[in-house]
Design an enzyme around this catalytic site. Structure first.
Site, PDB file in Angstrom:
ATOM      1  N   ASP A   1     108.029 105.003 130.247  1.00 37.23           N
ATOM      2  CA  ASP A   1     107.631 105.526 131.594  1.00 37.23           C
ATOM      3  C   ASP A   1     108.202 106.953 131.870  1.00 37.23           C
ATOM      4  O   ASP A   1     109.284 107.077 131.548  1.00 37.23           O
ATOM      5  CB  ASP A   1     107.631 104.495 132.823  1.00 37.23           C
ATOM      6  CG  ASP A   1     106.710 104.645 133.996  1.00 37.23           C
ATOM      7  OD1 ASP A   1     105.714 103.957 133.962  1.00 37.23           O
ATOM      8  OD2 ASP A   1     106.688 105.908 134.783  1.00 37.23           O
TER       9      ASP A   1
ATOM     10  N   ASP B   1     107.365 111.288 128.680  1.00 39.44           N
ATOM     11  CA  ASP B   1     106.002 111.919 129.100  1.00 39.44           C
ATOM     12  C   ASP B   1     105.033 111.757 127.938  1.00 39.44           C
ATOM     13  O   ASP B   1     105.336 112.539 127.024  1.00 39.44           O
ATOM     14  CB  ASP B   1     106.194 113.461 129.473  1.00 39.44           C
ATOM     15  CG  ASP B   1     105.019 114.034 129.772  1.00 39.44           C
ATOM     16  OD1 ASP B   1     103.576 113.547 129.781  1.00 39.44           O
ATOM     17  OD2 ASP B   1     104.997 115.225 130.590  1.00 39.44           O
ATOM     18  N   VAL B   2     104.049 111.029 128.026  1.00 37.36           N
ATOM     19  CA  VAL B   2     103.261 111.004 126.848  1.00 37.36           C
ATOM     20  C   VAL B   2     102.181 111.939 126.444  1.00 37.36           C
ATOM     21  O   VAL B   2     101.724 112.051 125.168  1.00 37.36           O
ATOM     22  CB  VAL B   2     102.231 109.488 127.165  1.00 37.36           C
ATOM     23  CG1 VAL B   2     102.871 108.134 127.281  1.00 37.36           C
ATOM     24  CG2 VAL B   2     101.406 109.732 128.189  1.00 37.36           C
TER      25      VAL B   2
ATOM     26  N   SER C   1      88.864 102.002 131.469  1.00 36.94           N
ATOM     27  CA  SER C   1      88.366 101.898 132.888  1.00 36.94           C
ATOM     28  C   SER C   1      86.948 101.648 132.839  1.00 36.94           C
ATOM     29  O   SER C   1      86.475 102.294 132.130  1.00 36.94           O
ATOM     30  CB  SER C   1      88.899 103.025 133.778  1.00 36.94           C
ATOM     31  OG  SER C   1      88.428 102.786 135.043  1.00 36.94           O
TER      32      SER C   1
ATOM     33  N   TYR D   1      88.611 111.811 135.425  1.00 39.78           N
ATOM     34  CA  TYR D   1      88.918 110.433 135.140  1.00 39.78           C
ATOM     35  C   TYR D   1      88.080 109.534 134.364  1.00 39.78           C
ATOM     36  O   TYR D   1      88.130 108.963 133.236  1.00 39.78           O
ATOM     37  CB  TYR D   1      89.564 109.720 136.347  1.00 39.78           C
ATOM     38  CG  TYR D   1      89.954 108.246 136.272  1.00 39.78           C
ATOM     39  CD1 TYR D   1      91.508 108.255 136.038  1.00 39.78           C
ATOM     40  CD2 TYR D   1      89.311 107.327 136.511  1.00 39.78           C
ATOM     41  CE1 TYR D   1      92.162 106.967 135.834  1.00 39.78           C
ATOM     42  CE2 TYR D   1      89.811 106.069 136.240  1.00 39.78           C
ATOM     43  CZ  TYR D   1      91.065 105.745 136.064  1.00 39.78           C
ATOM     44  OH  TYR D   1      91.676 104.701 135.833  1.00 39.78           O
TER      45      TYR D   1
ATOM     46  N   LYS E   1      88.337 108.393 130.582  1.00 43.75           N
ATOM     47  CA  LYS E   1      88.290 106.837 130.099  1.00 43.75           C
ATOM     48  C   LYS E   1      87.182 106.578 129.254  1.00 43.75           C
ATOM     49  O   LYS E   1      87.483 105.633 128.432  1.00 43.75           O
ATOM     50  CB  LYS E   1      88.149 106.203 131.488  1.00 43.75           C
ATOM     51  CG  LYS E   1      89.687 106.315 132.466  1.00 43.75           C
ATOM     52  CD  LYS E   1      90.696 105.440 131.588  1.00 43.75           C
ATOM     53  CE  LYS E   1      91.796 105.063 132.471  1.00 43.75           C
ATOM     54  NZ  LYS E   1      92.983 104.877 131.622  1.00 43.75           N
TER      55      LYS E   1
HETATM   56  P1  NAI Z   1     100.029 103.130 138.466  1.00 41.60           P
HETATM   57  O1  NAI Z   1      99.902 104.275 139.193  1.00 41.60           O
HETATM   58  O2  NAI Z   1     100.445 101.792 139.356  1.00 41.60           O
HETATM   59  O3  NAI Z   1     100.854 103.118 137.477  1.00 41.60           O
HETATM   60  C1  NAI Z   1     100.912 104.169 136.414  1.00 41.60           C
HETATM   61  C2  NAI Z   1     102.166 104.313 135.523  1.00 41.60           C
HETATM   62  O4  NAI Z   1     102.096 105.268 134.630  1.00 41.60           O
HETATM   63  C3  NAI Z   1     103.357 104.694 136.655  1.00 41.60           C
HETATM   64  O5  NAI Z   1     104.560 104.079 136.290  1.00 41.60           O
HETATM   65  C4  NAI Z   1     103.659 106.270 136.070  1.00 41.60           C
HETATM   66  O6  NAI Z   1     105.010 106.744 136.448  1.00 41.60           O
HETATM   67  C5  NAI Z   1     103.218 106.281 134.700  1.00 41.60           C
HETATM   68  N1  NAI Z   1     102.783 107.658 133.922  1.00 41.60           N
HETATM   69  C6  NAI Z   1     101.942 108.762 134.564  1.00 41.60           C
HETATM   70  N2  NAI Z   1     102.087 109.679 134.012  1.00 41.60           N
HETATM   71  C7  NAI Z   1     102.880 109.391 132.624  1.00 41.60           C
HETATM   72  C8  NAI Z   1     103.165 109.961 131.747  1.00 41.60           C
HETATM   73  N3  NAI Z   1     102.641 111.498 131.528  1.00 41.60           N
HETATM   74  N4  NAI Z   1     104.042 109.649 130.868  1.00 41.60           N
HETATM   75  C9  NAI Z   1     104.321 108.220 131.037  1.00 41.60           C
HETATM   76  N5  NAI Z   1     104.050 107.420 131.998  1.00 41.60           N
HETATM   77  C10 NAI Z   1     103.240 108.025 133.038  1.00 41.60           C
HETATM   78  O7  NAI Z   1      98.624 102.752 137.810  1.00 41.60           O
HETATM   79  P2  NAI Z   1      98.022 101.455 137.372  1.00 41.60           P
HETATM   80  O8  NAI Z   1      97.004 101.042 138.417  1.00 41.60           O
HETATM   81  O9  NAI Z   1      98.806 100.354 136.939  1.00 41.60           O
HETATM   82  O10 NAI Z   1      97.008 101.758 136.257  1.00 41.60           O
HETATM   83  C11 NAI Z   1      97.561 101.765 134.612  1.00 41.60           C
HETATM   84  C12 NAI Z   1      96.538 101.764 133.684  1.00 41.60           C
HETATM   85  O11 NAI Z   1      95.455 101.314 134.110  1.00 41.60           O
HETATM   86  C13 NAI Z   1      95.995 103.448 134.184  1.00 41.60           C
HETATM   87  O12 NAI Z   1      95.517 104.053 132.720  1.00 41.60           O
HETATM   88  C14 NAI Z   1      94.684 103.325 134.788  1.00 41.60           C
HETATM   89  O13 NAI Z   1      93.973 104.344 134.693  1.00 41.60           O
HETATM   90  C15 NAI Z   1      93.994 102.202 134.563  1.00 41.60           C
HETATM   91  N6  NAI Z   1      93.308 101.558 135.264  1.00 41.60           N
HETATM   92  C16 NAI Z   1      93.620 101.140 136.542  1.00 41.60           C
HETATM   93  C17 NAI Z   1      92.744 100.321 137.391  1.00 41.60           C
HETATM   94  C18 NAI Z   1      93.090 100.174 138.752  1.00 41.60           C
HETATM   95  O14 NAI Z   1      92.233  99.550 139.346  1.00 41.60           O
HETATM   96  N7  NAI Z   1      94.319 100.031 139.106  1.00 41.60           N
HETATM   97  C19 NAI Z   1      91.276 100.406 137.100  1.00 41.60           C
HETATM   98  C20 NAI Z   1      91.077 101.050 135.778  1.00 41.60           C
HETATM   99  C21 NAI Z   1      91.741 101.357 134.900  1.00 41.60           C
END
Ligand code: NAI
Length: 246
Positions: free
Chosen positions: A36, A62-63, A141, A154, A158
């Protein structure tokens, strides 16, 4: 679904869906590299994993940067001795209506979701091809299928992940490496808590199963795709949406 001794890397694993995926992989016996941007939250999840009885390693990544993404994959190999599973989950939103979206908002979202997934998959594939085994799961997504207002960046990223998943699946199938994607619907995390309450309620009302998704709902699908129960599945997109947009 035993994953005993398997070595997994999860990106964006410090919170939300990535955290739950990491813990659920660990519950099934996997050792997990918790990648992360936020090291503090990654350390916290790694500690939670250790309490479950497997090994957790926090890694600040940072991916969207090549050296960093490659370092993450190498950390699994150096520390745990290999790499069986990669889950590309890291994600951000930079929402704006099309006519107002800045170039920076577009580029940032593409960089994390698409370039980040490309770099991690590439580093993992080099190893998995040699080992002739592996499981890669990309978190897309449902927005990539149906679009979403204010999310041209986004939804594009996706949808792009679906094409990347299928191309990589075709390349890696002969090496017994499975590449699949999951398209979550509306899941209760910080990302969706940022949506105004009125809009949240409208979105929840549209879900046939009549509830918001939990991170565990996604983790269950991911663990299935990381297990040998899905050995004959590759290039698939699993929708986990409570029936929304079926
Ligand atoms: P979140 O915002 O709670 O967590 C995302 C995590 O990714 C955070 O810990 C952040 O620090 C990390 N992150 C961000 N940029 C980064 C980078 N450059 N390198 C490494 N880490 C990085 O988001 P959530 O909701 O848990 O989403 C996780 C995945 O699921 C994402 O890809 C999101 O697009 C996808 N998603 C989420 C949905 C939702 O309803 N929450 C629906 C559909 C897809």
């Amino acid at each position: 679904m035993e994953l005993n001794g398997k070595i997994a890397v999860v990106t964006g694993a410090g919170q939300g869906i990535g955290r739950e995926i990491s813990l659920f992989l660990a519950k099934h016996g996997a050792n997990v590299v918790v990648g992360d941007l936020n090291l503090e939250s990654a350390l916290q999840v790694a500690r939670e994993i250790e309490k479950l009885g497997t090994k957790g390693l926090a890694y600040q990544v940072d991916v969207s940067r090549k050296e960093s993404a490659y370092g993450l994959i190498q950390a699994a190999i150096d520390t745990f001795g290999g790499l069986d599973i990669l889950v590309n989950n890291a994600g951000i939103t930079r929402d704006a209506m099309l006519h107002k979206m800045t170039e920076e908002q577009f580029d940032q979202v593409i960089a994390v979701h698409m370039k980040g997934t490309f770099l991690c998959m590439q580093a993992a594939a080099i190893h998995m091809r040699q080992e002739q085994k592996g499981k890669i799961v990309n978190i897309s997504s449902i927005a990539g299928k149906v679009g979403n207002m204010g999310q041209v960046n986004y939804a594009g990223a996706k949808a792009g992940l679906v094409g990347m998943t299928k191309a990589a699946a075709k390349e890696l199938a002969k090496f017994q490496v499975n590449v699949n994607a999951v398209q979550p619907g509306f899941i209760d995390t910080d990302m969706t808590r940022a949506v105004p309450e009125k809009v949240r309620q409208i979105k929840i009302a549209e879900i046939p199963m009549n509830r918001i998704g939990e991170p565990l709902d996604i983790a269950k699908a991911v663990v299935f795709l990381c297990s040998d129960y899905s050995d004959y599945m590759t290039g698939n997109v699993l929708e986990v949406t409570g029936g929304r947009f079926m």
